[in-house]
Design an enzyme around this catalytic site. Structure first.
Site, PDB file in Angstrom:
ATOM      1  CB  CYS A  90      -1.005  -0.080   1.285  1.00 42.90           C
ATOM      2  SG  CYS A  90      -1.956   1.361   1.015  1.00 42.90           S
ATOM      3  CB  THR A 128     -28.151   2.181  10.578  1.00 45.06           C
ATOM      4  OG1 THR A 128     -29.040   1.992   9.528  1.00 45.06           O
ATOM      5  CG2 THR A 128     -28.800   2.521  11.726  1.00 45.06           C
ATOM      6  CE1 TYR A 129     -25.526   8.472   9.133  1.00 43.84           C
ATOM      7  CE2 TYR A 129     -24.772   7.065   7.314  1.00 43.84           C
ATOM      8  CZ  TYR A 129     -24.358   7.914   8.307  1.00 43.84           C
ATOM      9  OH  TYR A 129     -22.951   8.187   8.867  1.00 43.84           O
ATOM     10  CB  THR A 138     -30.880   5.246   3.744  1.00 44.31           C
ATOM     11  OG1 THR A 138     -29.482   5.380   3.955  1.00 44.31           O
ATOM     12  CG2 THR A 138     -31.671   6.297   4.529  1.00 44.31           C
ATOM     13  CB  THR A 155     -29.145  -1.643   7.292  1.00 40.44           C
ATOM     14  OG1 THR A 155     -28.704  -0.824   8.197  1.00 40.44           O
ATOM     15  CG2 THR A 155     -29.957  -0.611   6.239  1.00 40.44           C
ATOM     16  CD  GLU A 167     -27.083   3.260   0.985  1.00 37.50           C
ATOM     17  OE1 GLU A 167     -28.200   3.537   1.684  1.00 37.50           O
ATOM     18  OE2 GLU A 167     -27.032   2.927  -0.407  1.00 37.50           O
TER      19      GLU A 167
END
Length: 431
Positions: free
Chosen positions: A62, A325-326, A328, A337, A402
């Site tokens: 990396c 979480t939202y 959505t 979710t 997301e």
């Protein structure tokens, strides 16, 4: 405010911070943790901390993290000759390399003899130093997964750095309930020297396109199901998911031809991830059962005892990524979710041989389509092979924020898996 804090801490607003800016709650605890392990109170000297970060990032080639940490190393007064490679570093740091290599690729091979070897002899480590080093290694191995999984570019003042020419209008903090100005995340748009992974390219359109509505339907039916399974059935389902994961191994040759500026930080580049299900004699290395050694009941208190306060930060970071979480999903609102998030977390740890006894692994196959499992496996186990095409090909109906959240769970579930194996080995050495 978070971006200002990050700038003051690092004298730059780096690309990782910008991408994580989609999720301010997570970014806050991430920055506090990273700042603590690199710059806060702790047993290791500052130059050692940054060189350990370089060694860890080297396992996944990396260059983004290696270059950032080289600059930090020199700012902390590090010896420039160390940057010429592993042959020029103190023996004490060299002795850590075996643990670095095992933790990065096959953490289940770590045992108390590795810890014992470090804590004995002329250049010995204290247990507090070992824990600090292990936290740094796990952090930068996992952060490499995030960097490649999100396609983060080099900074402009690094070799290979360039402006993001993307016209992509990913909504800043798209699904966040609060809105703060955020630059478009620097997801790489440079064409990769390698095409997308063959096992992703060969997916049929049907496999690729299990839409959000279907996923929501499956989550709903799973939450309504009252069926209970025996431990024997749960074990079978875990083993089934574990064996299926073997089929998702990439078909490309490993990248063992290392760039000159990375190669001198890497020993034994052919030592790579090997599927836990193929580990040989099963009785030698049994599945790691969370009911026998868990983060909450064992790891958290041990790490806090040997490296004060870091356990609290890590615990908050794990919980934030897992619970974030939202409500959505791909533009739909008021969605629970939690099942989807748990399937991702437990699938990641399954690839490292860790089993949550209370979980029905049948849900993994219900909720994670094959192309997503393949992406998660690559980001976890072979992050250096992930391309922009791979990122674009999965979760097509999901917002960028997301997808970034999925990569945060890759980072955290992987880091927790490494720490569980390492802390268990330390506990066994101590008893």
């Amino acid at each position: 405010m978070l971006f200002i804090d990050a700038f003051l801490q690092n004298n730059r607003l780096d690309h990782v911070t910008q991408v994580m800016g989609y999720h301010p709650t997570y970014l806050d605890i991430f920055l506090r943790t990273q700042n603590f392990i690199l710059r806060g109170d702790g047993p290791l000297p500052y130059d050692y901390r940054h060189f350990i970060a370089i060694m860890a990032a080297g396992r996944h080639q990396c260059s983004y993290l290696i270059n950032l940490q080289k600059q930090e190393f020199l700012l902390q007064g590090g010896d420039n000759t160390w940057l010429k490679g592993l042959s020029r570093i103190p023996q004490k740091l060299r002795d850590l390399y075996e643990i670095n290599k095992i933790l990065a690729h096959r953490p289940w091979l770590l045992n108390k003899s590795h810890i014992e070897k470090l804590t004995k002899g002329k250049d010995s480590w204290s247990l507090a130093e070992v824990v600090h080093a292990i936290v740094l290694l796990a952090h930068f191995h996992s952060l490499s997964s995030f960097v490649f999984g999100c396609g983060v570019n080099e900074e402009l003042d690094q070799d290979g750095g360039h402006h993001n020419g993307s016209s992509d209008s990913a909504p800043p903090l798209g699904s966040s309930p609060r809105s703060v100005p955020s630059p478009t995340p620097p997801l790489s748009t440079a064409p990769s020297s390698r095409d997308a992974e063959p096992w992703l390219a060969s997916m049929s359109p049907v496999e690729q396109e299990v839409g959000v509505d279907m996923l929501m339907q499956r989550m709903k039916s799973l939450s309504e199901r009252a069926e209970e399974f025996s431990q024997e059935e749960k074990t079978k389902r875990f083993e089934h998911v574990e064996n299926q994961s073997v089929e998702l191994s990439p078909g490309l040759e490993p990248l063992t031809q290392l760039k000159a500026d990375i190669g001198h930080f890497v020993d034994d580049p052919t030592f790579l991830y090997q599927d836990f299900a193929r580990r040989g004699e099963v009785s030698d290395i049994p599945t790691f059962r969370v009911q026998d050694y868990s983060w909450d009941d064992h790891g958290y208190s041990l790490v806090n005892r040997l490296y004060t306060d870091v356990g609290n930060l890590l615990d908050e970071k794990f919980k934030t990524a897992f619970n974030l979480t939202y409500y959505t999903m791909g533009g739909r609102k008021d969605v629970d979710t939690s099942r989807f998030r748990r399937a991702i977390w437990n699938y990641i740890q399954c690839m490292f041989g860790i089993r949550h006894d209370d979980y029905d692994y049948g849900e993994v196959n219900q909720l994670l389509e094959r192309s997503l499992k393949a992406f998660i496996k690559s980001a976890c186990c072979y992050p250096e092979r992930v391309t922009k095409k791979d990122y674009d090909r999965v979760l097509r109906e999901f917002r960028h924020s997301e997808k970034v959240h999925v990569n945060l769970m890759v980072l955290e579930a992987r880091m927790q898996a490494e720490l569980l194996y390492a802390l268990r080995a330390i506990m066994r050495y101590m008893t």
